[in-house]
Design an enzyme around this catalytic site. Structure first.
Site, mmCIF file in Angstrom:
data_model
loop_
_atom_site.group_PDB
_atom_site.id
_atom_site.type_symbol
_atom_site.label_atom_id
_atom_site.label_comp_id
_atom_site.label_asym_id
_atom_site.label_seq_id
_atom_site.Cartn_x
_atom_site.Cartn_y
_atom_site.Cartn_z
ATOM 1 N N GLY A 229 0.832 -1.196 0.000
ATOM 2 C CA GLY A 229 0.000 0.000 0.000
ATOM 3 C C GLY A 229 0.866 1.246 0.000
ATOM 4 N N SER A 230 0.312 2.335 0.476
ATOM 5 C CA SER A 230 1.010 3.617 0.384
ATOM 6 C C SER A 230 2.114 3.727 1.440
ATOM 7 C CB SER A 230 0.005 4.751 0.564
ATOM 8 O OG SER A 230 -0.556 4.661 1.853
ATOM 9 N N THR A 233 0.750 4.788 5.003
ATOM 10 C CA THR A 233 0.138 3.710 5.786
ATOM 11 C C THR A 233 1.198 2.688 6.195
ATOM 12 O OG1 THR A 233 -1.833 4.049 4.436
ATOM 13 C CG2 THR A 233 -1.846 2.158 5.895
ATOM 14 N N GLY A 234 2.148 2.425 5.317
ATOM 15 C CA GLY A 234 3.234 1.491 5.658
ATOM 16 C C GLY A 234 4.004 1.958 6.888
ATOM 17 N N GLU A 251 5.662 -3.366 1.053
ATOM 18 C CA GLU A 251 5.801 -3.002 -0.370
ATOM 19 C C GLU A 251 5.021 -1.715 -0.567
ATOM 20 O OE1 GLU A 251 7.740 -4.303 -2.389
ATOM 21 O OE2 GLU A 251 8.037 -6.388 -1.833
ATOM 22 N N CYS A 285 2.130 0.094 -8.623
ATOM 23 C CA CYS A 285 3.247 0.575 -7.805
ATOM 24 C C CYS A 285 4.465 0.819 -8.662
ATOM 25 C CB CYS A 285 3.548 -0.422 -6.697
ATOM 26 S SG CYS A 285 3.809 -2.085 -7.300
HETATM 27 P P1 NAD Z 1 -3.388 2.446 1.306
HETATM 28 O O1 NAD Z 1 -2.124 2.560 2.058
HETATM 29 O O2 NAD Z 1 -4.373 3.539 1.387
HETATM 30 O O3 NAD Z 1 -4.181 1.127 1.756
HETATM 31 C C1 NAD Z 1 -3.572 -0.138 1.734
HETATM 32 C C2 NAD Z 1 -4.261 -1.044 2.743
HETATM 33 O O4 NAD Z 1 -3.981 -0.575 4.070
HETATM 34 C C3 NAD Z 1 -5.785 -1.109 2.624
HETATM 35 O O5 NAD Z 1 -6.194 -2.448 2.806
HETATM 36 C C4 NAD Z 1 -6.245 -0.243 3.788
HETATM 37 O O6 NAD Z 1 -7.525 -0.583 4.253
HETATM 38 C C5 NAD Z 1 -5.198 -0.563 4.825
HETATM 39 N N1 NAD Z 1 -5.049 0.408 5.920
HETATM 40 C C6 NAD Z 1 -5.607 1.636 6.047
HETATM 41 N N2 NAD Z 1 -5.189 2.226 7.196
HETATM 42 C C7 NAD Z 1 -4.366 1.356 7.805
HETATM 43 C C8 NAD Z 1 -3.605 1.379 9.009
HETATM 44 N N3 NAD Z 1 -3.605 2.442 9.813
HETATM 45 N N4 NAD Z 1 -2.842 0.318 9.310
HETATM 46 C C9 NAD Z 1 -2.789 -0.761 8.496
HETATM 47 N N5 NAD Z 1 -3.489 -0.853 7.345
HETATM 48 C C10 NAD Z 1 -4.274 0.193 6.988
HETATM 49 O O7 NAD Z 1 -2.952 2.155 -0.204
HETATM 50 P P2 NAD Z 1 -3.886 2.051 -1.491
HETATM 51 O O8 NAD Z 1 -4.340 3.430 -1.854
HETATM 52 O O9 NAD Z 1 -4.894 0.971 -1.313
HETATM 53 O O10 NAD Z 1 -2.831 1.525 -2.586
HETATM 54 C C11 NAD Z 1 -2.079 2.386 -3.379
HETATM 55 C C12 NAD Z 1 -0.652 2.479 -2.897
HETATM 56 O O11 NAD Z 1 -0.084 1.176 -2.820
HETATM 57 C C13 NAD Z 1 0.254 3.238 -3.837
HETATM 58 O O12 NAD Z 1 1.102 4.084 -3.100
HETATM 59 C C14 NAD Z 1 1.079 2.145 -4.508
HETATM 60 O O13 NAD Z 1 2.312 2.576 -5.025
HETATM 61 C C15 NAD Z 1 1.201 1.159 -3.421
HETATM 62 N N6 NAD Z 1 1.491 -0.184 -3.952
HETATM 63 C C16 NAD Z 1 2.730 -0.710 -3.749
HETATM 64 C C17 NAD Z 1 3.053 -1.954 -4.291
HETATM 65 C C18 NAD Z 1 4.414 -2.556 -4.107
HETATM 66 O O14 NAD Z 1 4.554 -3.759 -4.317
HETATM 67 N N7 NAD Z 1 5.413 -1.814 -3.718
HETATM 68 C C19 NAD Z 1 2.096 -2.660 -5.020
HETATM 69 C C20 NAD Z 1 0.834 -2.082 -5.199
HETATM 70 C C21 NAD Z 1 0.552 -0.844 -4.640
#
Ligand code: NAD
Length: 473
Positions: A229-230, A233-234, A251, A285
């Site tokens: 994810g982003s 959040t990571g 990731e 990503c």
């Molecule tokens: P996001 O971070 O908004 O959400 C990702 C997940 O985290 C969702 O399931 C969400 O419900 C959950 N989440 C929300 N708050 C949280 C918390 N406090 N603690 C733990 N989990 C929580 O990301 P998104 O908008 O769904 O995805 C897009 C992002 O993901 C982009 O930045 C993209 O580059 C990245 N991404 C990275 C990869 C990689 O392999 N590096 C692959 C795909 C996407």
């Protein structure tokens, strides 16, 4: 989709459908209409899922390697059997077309990854065997793995998390994004047809009243979080994982640069440049998010790229003619709209630039931009590519590396040896030559700097689902 066809999948916990309390709507980004509902779960349901996963761990992890491998092969076959159904659910909730590099391709990738991961193994290693003694390194499963996934490739990324966890003897609780929960609910249902109860469980929620991901990251009975994810959040996951010393694979976001060297052939690279940047509408990503082009071929590259991009059909993903769909959600649409509106003031729009109906946004290419401009510096995660002109390769390398992110990068040239030299100087986890974003299951994939911690895929990725134990005899 008729109302009668509304998708309502239950969450599988302990091999059974969990009782449904509250639920939430899932929208089709192509129409704005509700396509289904998912359970809106909270702490009690999460605890129940973790508890059955913890109970299932004892017998699951006690199996020998061949049994784990056979179970993963059965899971792979199940996904393949249901490929068409899963692809339709992805298109309806995620928006990407069935066709092209869309949902059928995503599920095909999931099957390929699952199959490849099934075939991997991490045998014990003898580190020493002499008169001083025998020292053996073995890898042990961790326990319950919590998988948190984003909305861009819901099924493929869930498989990237779940299969290596199972293969190494862990059990799983997976939590999809609130934007795309349905395909994961169905995926877990399908997996449970061939897995013992409790081995793979799913929880879903709308992230409003209760944040399941945050609760998972702090949960005392979850041993590892694999999170895609982003970056923001990571970082939250990493903070809340500290107290329980969780293992983490993170990731995160990327802002991948492509560098076109002066000797590249514009016509030959145009198609690769387009798909490098616009795959899944740029919501990828490791998509190319900024393109640096040498002065001497700048105009020819722009012309060739625009000529290719002009013919891409954007439309409802359920129509076979559509090659790109809508942006997945309103928040992302607003972000892309804001960045494009700003970039229009600073640069020259070569293609697109005006949003369509609903969440549709055409492929947009804007030249004349520089580092420091928001569309260059921020991860747009959408169909808008900034082009930056450069005259000195050293400067292009410096500008490409001038980012907190370091997921991927690419170099485009007719001289592979020269391109490799530039590739080696890019600060990122993967570099492609004359292509971008082409990940594969036998090559470790992960980011450096703010793009994450750890890798997925291959033996290196598999090892992240284990702890090392060394036995000295
Ligand atoms: P996001 O971070 O908004 O959400 C990702 C997940 O985290 C969702 O399931 C969400 O419900 C959950 N989440 C929300 N708050 C949280 C918390 N406090 N603690 C733990 N989990 C929580 O990301 P998104 O908008 O769904 O995805 C897009 C992002 O993901 C982009 O930045 C993209 O580059 C990245 N991404 C990275 C990869 C990689 O392999 N590096 C692959 C795909 C996407």
């Amino acid at each position: 989709m008729e109302e009668a066809d509304m998708m309502e999948f239950k969450a599988t916990i302990g091999g059974k459908p969990a009782p449904v309390g509250a639920d939430f709507a899932v929208l089709n980004p192509a129409t704005g209409k509700e396509v289904g509902r998912a359970p809106n779960m909270g702490g009690a349901e999460l605890d129940a899922a973790v508890s059955v996963a913890k109970a299932a761990f004892a017998s699951w992890s006690a199996q020998d390697d061949a049994a784990l491998q056979a179970a993963c092969a059965a899971v792979t076959a199940k996904i393949e059997e249901h490929a068409g159904e899963l692809a339709e659910i992805i298109t309806l909730e995620q928006g990407k077309p069935l066709n092209g590099l869309g949902s059928r391709w995503e599920v095909g990738g999931a099957v390929a990854w699952a199959g490849y991961t099934t075939g991997l193994s991490l045998p014990a290693r003898v580190l020493q065997d002499n008169e001083q003694g025998r020292v053996e390194l073995t890898r042990k499963p961790l326990g319950v793995v919590g998988s948190i996934t984003p909305w861009n490739f819901p099924v493929m990324i869930a498989v990237w998390h779940i299969l290596p966890a199972l293969r190494t003897g862990n059990t799983v609780v997976v939590k999809p994004s609130p934007h795309t929960p349905l395909s994961t609910l169905r995926l877990v249902e399908i997996m449970n047809e061939v897995l013992p109860p409790g081995v793979v469980n799913v929880v879903t929620g709308d992230d409003r009243a209760f944040n399941l991901g945050a609760a998972m990251s702090a949960h005392p009975d979850i041993s590892k979080i694999v999170f895609t994810g982003s970056c923001a959040t990571g970082q939250r996951v990493m903070r809340s994982a500290a107290d329980t010393m969780k293992r983490l694979t993170l990731e995160l976001g990327g802002n991948d640069a492509g560098i076109v060297l002066p000797d590249a052939d514009p016509a030959a690279i145009a198609e690769g440049l387009f798909w490098g940047a616009f795959i899944n509408n740029g919501q990828t990503c490791a998509a190319m998010k900024r393109l640096y082009v040498h002065d001497t071929i700048h105009d020819a590259v722009c012309e060739a790229l625009v000529a290719y991009a002009r013919n891409i059909k954007v439309g409802d993903g359920m129509e076979e003619a559509s090659i790109l769909g809508p942006i997945q959600n309103r928040m992302q649409f607003d972000k892309v709209s804001r960045l494009v509106a700003d970039a229009k003031e600073r640069g020259k729009v070569l293609l697109g630039g005006e949003s369509g109906e609903g969440l549709f946004f055409p492929p947009t290419i804007i030249a004349g931009l520089r580092n420091g401009d928001p569309l260059v510096d921020e991860e747009q995660f959408g169909p808008a590519l900034p082009i930056i002109r450069y005259s000195d390769v050293e400067e292009a390398i410096r500008l490409a590396n001038d980012s907190p992110n370091g997921l991927g990068g690419s170099v485009w040239s007719s001289d592979i040896a020269a391109a490799k030299k530039v590739a080696g100087r890019l600060a990122c986890g993967s570099v492609w030559i004359n292509k971008h974003g082409a990940i594969q299951p036998n090559a470790p994939f992960g980011g450096v700097k703010a793009s994450g911690i750890g890798v997925e895929f291959a033996e290196e990725g598999l090892a992240e689902y284990t702890d090392i134990q060394v036995v000295f005899a």
